[in-house]
Design a protein around this motif. Structure first.
Motif: not given
Ligand code: ASP
Length: 308
Positions: A108, A138, A171-172, A226, A228, A266-268
């Motif tokens: 990552r 992702h 990315r989700v 979320r 970001q 997808p969280g958080p």
């Molecule tokens: N956990 C997911 C990501 O790593 C979504 C996010 O962070 O909002 O992209």
């Protein structure tokens, strides 16, 4: 049948039968390890490195669990304790770690494209799996979202899916579009305020809108994202109360969706910003199922790239 994958850096352009094979395999993993209570020894003697340059809760834990449930050895490389913080170049770090003998690297990184760079620089024989790069991809999240949907709606063809929130930095969203588009979902609606909307040319197959009330109308699946903030220019940052008013998913808004629509994230979670607790914890929420499926999908991916 499509070829076995040696690396997984993106779902873009993956053939449909490869995506389906990975989802089928995730279900076989779930049954084979009796929902996590039994270990398999498919990857006994193999070593997997978790190379996380960005914080992660779910993804890192679930890759680790996935590897252990397959009998592999796992090494966690934490940016905070590594020489990278002393300025060691990424590829020096890679070769140093590889010299200790590895079979796969799960990476990552905040810079989009890093997993592909690692594929180019990694020693032959080492597989690379992307656990999230910048705003680009992702892939295991895209697969686990597709698996969660398939468990409730086995036929993708008639489905309308809305993905709402900070699409631009997500990315989700990109991997979900690649997975669900590849599986033949009828309609994907991307909804975001203008400042958080991606270039339409990036998503020619989707409907883009800034009107969430309209976007959620009759949707079968509602995926919330979320904000970001870590990837946003300060000027893009919306007022949170105003954002929830227009883009938050609460019970009243969910009633516009199709009956029994699946709610995913997808969280958080940022409760009260993009999603109300009454929905996140409500009967239509599939959020914890997504987390559970994450482990089986990652088992499937590791078994795929490390299969002999
Ligand atoms: N956990 C997911 C990501 O790593 C979504 C996010 O962070 O909002 O992209």
């Amino acid at each position: 049948m499509s070829q076995r994958l040696r690396h997984l850096t993106t779902l873009e352009h993956l053939p449909r039968d490869t995506i389906e094979r990975l989802l089928d395999r995730a279900e076989t993993m779930r049954d084979g390890c009796a929902h996590g209570t039994r270990k398999l020894d498919l990857l006994a003697g193999r070593t997997i490195l978790n190379l996380f340059f960005e914080p992660s809760t779910r993804t890192r834990t679930s890759f680790e669990l996935a590897a252990r449930r397959l009998g592999a050895d796992v090494v966690n490389f934490d940016i905070g304790f590594s020489s990278t913080s002393k300025g060691e170049a990424l590829f020096d770090t890679l070769h140093t770690l590889e010299a200790m003998h590895l079979d796969a690297i799960v990476v990552r990184h905040k810079v989009s494209g890093t997993p592909d760079e690692l594929v180019r620089h990694a020693m032959s024989g080492v597989s690379v799996v992307n656990a999230g790069d910048g705003n680009r991809a992702h892939p295991t999240q895209g697969l686990l979202d597709a698996l969660t949907i398939r468990q409730h709606r086995p036929d993708f063809a008639p489905l309308t899916v809305v993905i709402c929130g900070d699409v631009k930095h997500s990315r989700v969203a990109r991997s979900d579009v690649h997975a669900l588009g590849g599986l033949g979902v009828k309609e994907i609606r991307l909804c975001a305020p203008r400042a958080l909307m991606p270039e339409p040319s990036e998503f020619p197959q989707c409907i883009l809108t800034d009107d969430f009330d309209a976007a959620v109308e009759s949707a079968d699946v509602v995926i919330m994202l979320r904000l970001q903030k870590e990837r946003m220019a300060a000027t893009d940052l919306p007022d949170e109360a105003a954002y929830f008013e227009r883009y938050g998913l609460d019970k009243r808004r969910l009633e516009r969706a199709a009956r029994g629509a699946l709610v995913m994230h997808p969280g958080p979670l940022n409760r009260g910003i993009e999603i109300a607790s009454e929905v996140a914890d409500g009967p239509q929420s599939r959020i914890l199922e997504q987390v559970g499926n994450g482990v089986f999908v990652r088992m499937a991916v590791l078994a795929e790239v490390l299969g002999r």
